[in-house]
Every structure is written in C-alpha cells, then in structure tokens.
Design a protein around this motif. Structure first.
Motif, short mmCIF file in Angstrom:
data_model
loop_
_atom_site.label_atom_id
_atom_site.label_comp_id
_atom_site.label_asym_id
_atom_site.label_seq_id
_atom_site.Cartn_x
_atom_site.Cartn_y
_atom_site.Cartn_z
N GLN A 91 0.83 -1.21 0.00
CA GLN A 91 0.00 0.00 0.00
C GLN A 91 0.87 1.26 0.00
OE1 GLN A 91 -3.40 -0.01 -0.39
NE2 GLN A 91 -2.96 -2.18 -0.76
N TRP A 94 1.89 2.14 -3.55
CA TRP A 94 0.81 2.82 -4.26
C TRP A 94 0.74 4.29 -3.85
CZ3 TRP A 94 -1.26 1.39 -8.53
CH2 TRP A 94 -1.49 0.03 -8.83
N MET A 95 0.85 4.52 -2.54
CA MET A 95 0.82 5.89 -2.04
C MET A 95 1.98 6.69 -2.63
SD MET A 95 0.98 7.29 1.91
CE MET A 95 2.74 6.95 2.14
N PRO A 230 -4.76 -0.89 -4.72
CA PRO A 230 -4.68 0.13 -3.66
C PRO A 230 -5.95 0.15 -2.83
CG PRO A 230 -5.02 1.15 -5.82
CD PRO A 230 -4.75 -0.30 -6.07
N LYS A 231 -5.78 0.32 -1.52
CA LYS A 231 -6.91 0.43 -0.59
C LYS A 231 -6.85 1.80 0.05
CE LYS A 231 -7.10 -4.54 0.29
NZ LYS A 231 -7.07 -5.64 1.31
N TRP A 232 -7.81 2.65 -0.33
CA TRP A 232 -7.77 4.04 0.07
C TRP A 232 -7.81 4.21 1.59
CZ3 TRP A 232 -6.04 8.49 -0.63
CH2 TRP A 232 -6.59 9.62 -0.02
N SER A 233 -8.56 3.37 2.28
CA SER A 233 -8.66 3.51 3.74
C SER A 233 -7.30 3.36 4.41
CB SER A 233 -9.65 2.49 4.31
OG SER A 233 -9.21 1.17 4.03
N ILE A 235 -4.25 3.69 2.80
CA ILE A 235 -3.39 4.77 2.33
C ILE A 235 -3.71 6.06 3.10
CG2 ILE A 235 -2.86 6.25 0.35
CD1 ILE A 235 -3.25 3.78 -1.43
N ARG A 236 -5.00 6.30 3.33
CA ARG A 236 -5.41 7.50 4.06
C ARG A 236 -4.87 7.51 5.48
NH1 ARG A 236 -11.67 8.22 4.20
NH2 ARG A 236 -11.41 6.31 5.44
#
Length: 461
Positions: A91, A94-95, A230-233, A235-236
């Motif tokens: 992850q 991806w970020m 990618p998993k936005w949660s 990465i956030r």
C-alpha cells in the motif's frame, strides 16, 4: 546510567551512520550541481540556485510524507508483527506512486513563480528548463523513499548508503558529460545537472528494488510476492501521519527557498552567495537529520515493545548527541567559512557575501539540530500535527516576517533598518525562527513523553 547511554548511542549510531553517508551522497548531488556550474558561468549557477529552490521544496515535502512509512513499519517491527509488513509496504508503494505523480505536476506548475522575480531573461529560461527536466525523477524518488523507510525500519541501512553513493557517482560523471559537452555530447550547462539528477533518481529506485529482491534479510517481509490493488482507507491512514510531516518539511524548506527567491532581486552575486551558504548548510544538516531518522526508528520500535519509559530516554539521548555535533559544526563553519566559499566559486565578490552568510548559518546550528531531532522523536510517537503547527508558526510567524523586515527594509515598517540588509537580514530571520521551533518542540516532547509514562503507570496499577 553511563553504560545505558553508551548502549543506546551505539544502537542509534548503528542505524544512523549508513543513513548519514546515504544522505550526504544524496545532498552531494546538489553540491556537485552547484560547484560544477559555479565554475561554468554566473548565469548557470543562478539558474541552478533558483531551480533547486523549487525542486528542494517539493523533494523534501515528498520525503516528509514518506517518513510515515518508517514510523508505521518500525512500530510493527518492535511489536514483532512481521507478517503485517508486506501488506503495509504494498500500500505504501501505491501511495508513493500517487504522491510522486502529483509532485511532478506541481513542480512543473511552480515555474510560474519565475515570472514575478524580475530575473534576467537568460537566467529565467535556464531555471525553468532546469525544473522541467529534473521533475522526471520525482515519481522514482517518492517510491525510492518508501523503500528507504522500509529498509531503515528493519535496521538495514547499508543499502541506503551503497545506493546513494552509486547515485552520486553517476550524477557527477553525467554532470561532467552534459554540463561541459564532453565526448561529442551536447553542451547543456545547468540543464545537464537536471538531466543527470533525474536519471539518477530512477537508477536509485531500480537498485533498491533489486537489493530488496536479492538480499536474504528481506525474505520474511518481502512485499512484492504478488499484486495488490490500492486500498484508500489504509493509504489515508498513512497519509494522516505523513501529510503533517510533509507540511512540516514544506514550512521549513519553503522558508529557506523563499529566501533564495526573494534574494534574486539583489542580483546574481546575492543569488549565488545565498545558494552556496544554503547548500553547505544543508550538507552539514545531514548529520542531525540522519540521527533523527535513526531516532524515529528507535523510538517507534521501543514504543512497539510497550516500553514508554525507555522511549523517552531514547528521545533525549538522540537530542543530546545531535547538540554535541552542532557545537562542532558551528565552530568549523565559523573558522573555515572563507575556505568553504572559495571551494564553491572563484568569484571574489560571491565569496565575500557567502562567507558572511555562512557565519549566520553557524549561529543556528544548535537550534537546527535540536528542532530536527525533537521532531523526529515525536514522529516515533506518531504525533505529527502539533509539530506541524509549531513549524508553520516558527517559519511563517517569525522567520519570514522578520527576514522580510530586515532584508527589504520596507518604509512602512517603523522598526525596519535604515537600509536593506539583503540576504543577511533574511538569514537573521531564519536563525530566530529555528530557535522558536526548537524551544517549543522541546517543551512539547517533554510534556508528551511524561504524559505517556504517567498513563502507562496508572494503567498498570
């Protein structure tokens, strides 16, 4: 206690020394750019100085965002949760890719600043071209720093050193070929610096990927065994830690780089002298910064183990050794400032102004070393928002307003000097801003670490 301090210093230094050599090699690329163009022409040196000001702002902001990976991975290392690390790193990559693409776009857009600086036409053209060419390396740099944080968190810092030295050697050779147009290659001047650095960033990323794939130490946590969307949660959650660090870095570096842009109105000599002082100060700064990176790793690992008392001890030990080095570096810069200036340029007028600025740089060594190690210790606690606000206040509430008042001496300010102090006035503002940041961050670290210990003791009763 003496044995404990020496033991902790040994652990910090074991992580820090390869990081230091790697950081010096990375900054050495910029040093090589400035030194090699400084002996070409004042216009090319000014173009590199201005272009590097924008590049540095974006580069260091990206570096700050990627430091979040260090804190997250090192915490899992301390807790012994090695099985979580591969997913975190997938992850993280991806970020890093997304951050790198955005940074590349922002860097190209930022060249509009040159339109408002009343620059010589040739200098503006060269500076704009420098930024546009060097931006090709930004996505690679972001992904490289993600892997950099990964390997540092595992206490494996020698790859950082070796790959950075490889990048420096490549950069110097390609600089020589393209700046001066050797062996029939085009004579690119300042643009040749940008091309060499941009390509070197991709080379360093490739080398880091190869190293993590081949070295046995990464087998347990190797992240690239399979693809993962990618998993936005997730990465956030990393961005919540990393973005405030990025903004913190942005506040400090943009203040320094803003000085470089504002000094441009005083001519090529002032631009070049300011860049020399800034460049050498950045080189010296790599020592406390490397200690800070090691400190983030050690504090995160110690907190992952659940030892909050030792985490505070680690923090203050790191700050202490950074301050000892600051005393040494300040003494060196004071005594050798003319020799340092002469190493960068053969222009006597530039040498004189640069030597004066290096004296001011020597003064802020203690404050600079303190604030960076305080900040890095706080990152080990995964606390980044309050330090961000402190840095914004210190640099935009103190350093730049005071620097503008002393450097430009606007008539509407009653306490402005009778005539502009030019670059020296801006650097006095930086000294005061760094001092404010160091004091406030030190107080906050003391309060935070004491609170964590008190909470831990109450929860165990």
């Amino acid at each position: 206690m003496k044995t404990t301090i020496l033991t902790e210093l040994g652990k910090l230094w074991q992580i820090a020394w390869p990081v230091l050599i790697g950081q010096l090699a990375t900054v050495g690329m910029s040093v090589a750019d400035v030194a090699m163009t400084g002996h070409l022409s004042a216009q090319d040196l000014a173009a590199v100085a201005l272009g590097a000001s924008l590049w540095s702002i974006v580069l260091v902001t990206v570096m700050g965002i990627m430091i979040a990976i260090n804190a997250v991975v090192a915490h899992e290392v301390g807790a012994g949760a090695f099985d979580k690390i591969p997913h975190i790193m997938r992850q993280s990559m991806w970020m890093a890719f997304g951050v790198g693409i955005i940074a590349c776009a922002l860097l190209n857009m930022s060249t509009i600043v040159f339109d408002y600086l009343q620059l010589e036409t040739l200098v503006q053209q060269k500076a704009t071209q420098f930024v546009r060419v060097i931006s090709i390396g930004m996505p690679a740099f972001a992904m490289y720093r993600a892997l950099y944080s990964y390997t540092t968190s595992l206490n494996e810092t020698k790859p950082v050193m070796m790959i950075a030295l490889l990048g420096l050697a490549f950069n110097v050779v390609v600089n020589y070929l393209f700046i001066y147009g050797k062996f029939g290659l085009p004579h690119l001047g300042s643009t040749g610096c940008a091309l060499a650095t941009g390509i070197a960033m991709w080379l360093m990323l490739g080398a880091m990927l190869w190293w993590t794939h081949r070295a046995p130490v990464y087998q347990q946590t190797f992240p690239f065994t399979h693809r993962e969307a990618p998993k936005w949660s997730e990465i956030r959650s990393m961005l919540k830690i990393g973005l405030p660090i990025g903004v913190t870095y942005f506040a400090e570096v943009s203040a320094f780089c803003a000085v470089g842009l504002l000094v441009a109105r005083f001519g090529v000599i002032a631009i070049s002298a300011n860049q020399i002082a800034l460049n050498f100060s950045s080189l010296i700064f790599m020592v406390p910064m490397s200690l800070g990176i090691a400190l983030t790793t050690r504090v995160s690992q110690t907190l992952g183990e659940g030892n909050v008392v030792h985490a505070r001890f680690v923090s203050w030990t790191g700050v202490g050794i950074a301050l000892v080095f600051a005393v040494i570096s300040a003494s060196f810069m004071t005594l050798m400032r003319y020799q340092v200036a002469a190493a960068y340029t053969s222009d006597p007028a530039v040498q004189e102004v640069a030597a004066n600025l290096l004296l001011l740089a020597a003064i802020f060594q203690l404050s600079d070393a303190a604030q960076v190690t305080f900040s890095c210790a706080l990152r080990g606690y995964k606390v980044t928002r309050i330090p961000m606000l402190i840095h914004i206040m210190a640099f935009y509430g103190f350093a730049l307003p005071i620097g503008l008042t002393l450097g430009l001496a606007p008539a509407w300010v009653p306490w402005a000097p009778s005539k502009p102090m030019e670059a020296s006035g801006f650097w006095i503002g930086l000294v005061l801003g760094l001092t404010v940041a160091a004091i406030l961050l030190g107080l906050f670290l003391h309060r935070l670490s004491s609170t964590r210990i008190a909470y831990h003791l109450n929860s165990t009763e």
